[in-house]
Write a protein that holds these residues in place. Structure first.
Motif, PDB file in Angstrom:
ATOM      1  N   LYS A  42       0.841  -1.206   0.000  1.00 20.68           N
ATOM      2  CA  LYS A  42       0.000   0.000   0.000  1.00 20.68           C
ATOM      3  C   LYS A  42       0.872   1.251   0.000  1.00 20.68           C
ATOM      4  CE  LYS A  42      -1.304   1.796   3.686  1.00 20.68           C
ATOM      5  NZ  LYS A  42      -1.759   2.391   4.907  1.00 20.68           N
ATOM      6  N   ARG A  43       1.857   1.290   0.875  1.00 14.44           N
ATOM      7  CA  ARG A  43       2.744   2.450   0.974  1.00 14.44           C
ATOM      8  C   ARG A  43       3.489   2.664  -0.339  1.00 14.44           C
ATOM      9  NH1 ARG A  43       6.237   1.146   5.105  1.00 14.44           N
ATOM     10  NH2 ARG A  43       7.652   0.321   3.554  1.00 14.44           N
ATOM     11  N   ASN A  44       4.029   1.593  -0.923  1.00  8.24           N
ATOM     12  CA  ASN A  44       4.775   1.716  -2.177  1.00  8.24           C
ATOM     13  C   ASN A  44       3.880   2.143  -3.338  1.00  8.24           C
ATOM     14  OD1 ASN A  44       7.177   1.064  -0.923  1.00  8.24           O
ATOM     15  ND2 ASN A  44       7.020  -1.109  -1.421  1.00  8.24           N
ATOM     16  N   ALA A  45       2.660   1.638  -3.353  1.00  8.18           N
ATOM     17  CA  ALA A  45       1.717   2.031  -4.405  1.00  8.18           C
ATOM     18  C   ALA A  45       1.399   3.520  -4.306  1.00  8.18           C
ATOM     19  CB  ALA A  45       0.438   1.204  -4.315  1.00  8.18           C
ATOM     20  N   GLY A  50       2.400   9.250  -6.285  1.00  4.96           N
ATOM     21  CA  GLY A  50       2.655  10.664  -6.046  1.00  4.96           C
ATOM     22  C   GLY A  50       2.592  11.144  -4.608  1.00  4.96           C
ATOM     23  N   TRP A  51       2.279  10.271  -3.670  1.00  8.78           N
ATOM     24  CA  TRP A  51       2.257  10.669  -2.265  1.00  8.78           C
ATOM     25  C   TRP A  51       3.700  10.660  -1.774  1.00  8.78           C
ATOM     26  CZ3 TRP A  51      -0.424  13.214   1.069  1.00  8.78           C
ATOM     27  CH2 TRP A  51      -0.188  13.083   2.427  1.00  8.78           C
ATOM     28  N   ARG A  52       4.256  11.808  -1.458  1.00  3.53           N
ATOM     29  CA  ARG A  52       5.675  11.934  -1.149  1.00  3.53           C
ATOM     30  C   ARG A  52       5.979  12.191   0.326  1.00  3.53           C
ATOM     31  NH1 ARG A  52       7.115   9.329  -5.131  1.00  3.53           N
ATOM     32  NH2 ARG A  52       6.815  10.248  -7.158  1.00  3.53           N
ATOM     33  N   HIS A  53       5.080  11.820   1.193  1.00  2.59           N
ATOM     34  CA  HIS A  53       5.272  12.113   2.613  1.00  2.59           C
ATOM     35  C   HIS A  53       5.455  10.830   3.408  1.00  2.59           C
ATOM     36  CE1 HIS A  53       4.282  16.257   1.739  1.00  2.59           C
ATOM     37  NE2 HIS A  53       3.287  15.787   1.002  1.00  2.59           N
ATOM     38  N   ALA A  54       6.084  10.974   4.551  1.00  2.00           N
ATOM     39  CA  ALA A  54       6.297   9.826   5.440  1.00  2.00           C
ATOM     40  C   ALA A  54       4.952   9.275   5.889  1.00  2.00           C
ATOM     41  CB  ALA A  54       7.126  10.254   6.645  1.00  2.00           C
ATOM     42  N   SER A  55       4.977   8.022   6.315  1.00  2.00           N
ATOM     43  CA  SER A  55       3.733   7.368   6.717  1.00  2.00           C
ATOM     44  C   SER A  55       3.099   8.011   7.946  1.00  2.00           C
ATOM     45  CB  SER A  55       3.977   5.883   6.960  1.00  2.00           C
ATOM     46  OG  SER A  55       4.955   5.705   7.956  1.00  2.00           O
ATOM     47  N   VAL A  56       3.849   8.808   8.687  1.00  2.00           N
ATOM     48  CA  VAL A  56       3.283   9.461   9.872  1.00  2.00           C
ATOM     49  C   VAL A  56       2.561  10.765   9.531  1.00  2.00           C
ATOM     50  CG1 VAL A  56       4.933   8.419  11.459  1.00  2.00           C
ATOM     51  CG2 VAL A  56       5.458  10.626  10.432  1.00  2.00           C
ATOM     52  N   VAL A  57       2.672  11.226   8.281  1.00  2.00           N
ATOM     53  CA  VAL A  57       1.991  12.448   7.854  1.00  2.00           C
ATOM     54  C   VAL A  57       0.586  12.079   7.403  1.00  2.00           C
ATOM     55  CG1 VAL A  57       1.990  14.344   6.193  1.00  2.00           C
ATOM     56  CG2 VAL A  57       4.152  13.542   7.158  1.00  2.00           C
ATOM     57  N   SER A  58      -0.407  12.724   7.979  1.00  2.00           N
ATOM     58  CA  SER A  58      -1.793  12.390   7.634  1.00  2.00           C
ATOM     59  C   SER A  58      -2.149  12.926   6.249  1.00  2.00           C
ATOM     60  CB  SER A  58      -2.755  12.964   8.672  1.00  2.00           C
ATOM     61  OG  SER A  58      -2.911  14.353   8.479  1.00  2.00           O
ATOM     62  N   HIS A  62      -2.168  17.233   3.578  1.00  2.00           N
ATOM     63  CA  HIS A  62      -1.950  17.558   2.166  1.00  2.00           C
ATOM     64  C   HIS A  62      -3.074  16.910   1.345  1.00  2.00           C
ATOM     65  CE1 HIS A  62       2.091  18.960   3.154  1.00  2.00           C
ATOM     66  NE2 HIS A  62       2.208  17.866   3.897  1.00  2.00           N
ATOM     67  N   PRO A  63      -4.313  17.358   1.524  1.00  2.00           N
ATOM     68  CA  PRO A  63      -5.454  16.662   0.914  1.00  2.00           C
ATOM     69  C   PRO A  63      -5.488  16.673  -0.610  1.00  2.00           C
ATOM     70  CG  PRO A  63      -6.174  18.713   1.910  1.00  2.00           C
ATOM     71  CD  PRO A  63      -4.748  18.511   2.316  1.00  2.00           C
ATOM     72  N   VAL A  64      -4.997  17.726  -1.236  1.00  2.00           N
ATOM     73  CA  VAL A  64      -5.017  17.783  -2.698  1.00  2.00           C
ATOM     74  C   VAL A  64      -4.040  16.751  -3.267  1.00  2.00           C
ATOM     75  CG1 VAL A  64      -4.536  19.230  -4.713  1.00  2.00           C
ATOM     76  CG2 VAL A  64      -5.777  20.182  -2.756  1.00  2.00           C
ATOM     77  N   GLU A  65      -2.850  16.693  -2.691  1.00  2.00           N
ATOM     78  CA  GLU A  65      -1.856  15.709  -3.126  1.00  2.00           C
ATOM     79  C   GLU A  65      -2.332  14.287  -2.842  1.00  2.00           C
ATOM     80  OE1 GLU A  65       2.731  14.514  -2.073  1.00  2.00           O
ATOM     81  OE2 GLU A  65       2.061  16.559  -1.667  1.00  2.00           O
ATOM     82  N   ALA A  66      -2.935  14.079  -1.681  1.00  2.00           N
ATOM     83  CA  ALA A  66      -3.428  12.750  -1.321  1.00  2.00           C
ATOM     84  C   ALA A  66      -4.538  12.305  -2.265  1.00  2.00           C
ATOM     85  CB  ALA A  66      -3.926  12.742   0.122  1.00  2.00           C
ATOM     86  N   SER A  67      -5.482  13.197  -2.563  1.00  2.00           N
ATOM     87  CA  SER A  67      -6.579  12.799  -3.457  1.00  2.00           C
ATOM     88  C   SER A  67      -6.058  12.504  -4.854  1.00  2.00           C
ATOM     89  CB  SER A  67      -7.685  13.863  -3.480  1.00  2.00           C
ATOM     90  OG  SER A  67      -7.210  15.083  -3.986  1.00  2.00           O
TER      91      SER A  67
END
Length: 93
Positions: A42-45, A50-58, A62-67
């Motif tokens: 999941k993390r690698n996918a 394009g999600w470039r943040h550590a797993s501890v960042v919610s 960064h909702p636009v990047e996450a979506s």
């Protein structure tokens, strides 16, 4: 697999019904084999999408990047459920 579009507001909503990004995460974890392997997949996918943040960042930070990342994964999952093909498609996108 078909999922609804993920929008930035989803990361700041509390809902009894699982939101699309939660369902996508669950699908990725299952496709990755569950447990630690599933979490790693999941993390690698998401990183490849394009999600470039550590797993501890919610995602809500960064909702636009996450979506955008979840919607890339969503499009790939609509075409394939093969973990290798999923990663290949995400890395090409």
């Amino acid at each position: 697999m078909q999922f609804d579009e993920v929008i930035p507001d989803h990361f700041n909503i509390i809902s009894r019904t699982p939101l699309p990004h939660v369902l996508i995460e669950q699908a990725l974890m299952q496709l990755g084999g569950g447990g630690v392997e599933g979490t790693t997949f999941k993390r690698n996918a998401l990183l490849s999408a394009g999600w470039r943040h550590a797993s501890v960042v919610s995602y809500g930070k960064h909702p636009v990047e996450a979506s955008a990342a979840f919607n890339k994964v969503r499009a790939v999952l609509a075409a394939s459920q093969d973990p290798v093909a999923i990663m290949d498609q995400l890395e090409k996108a």
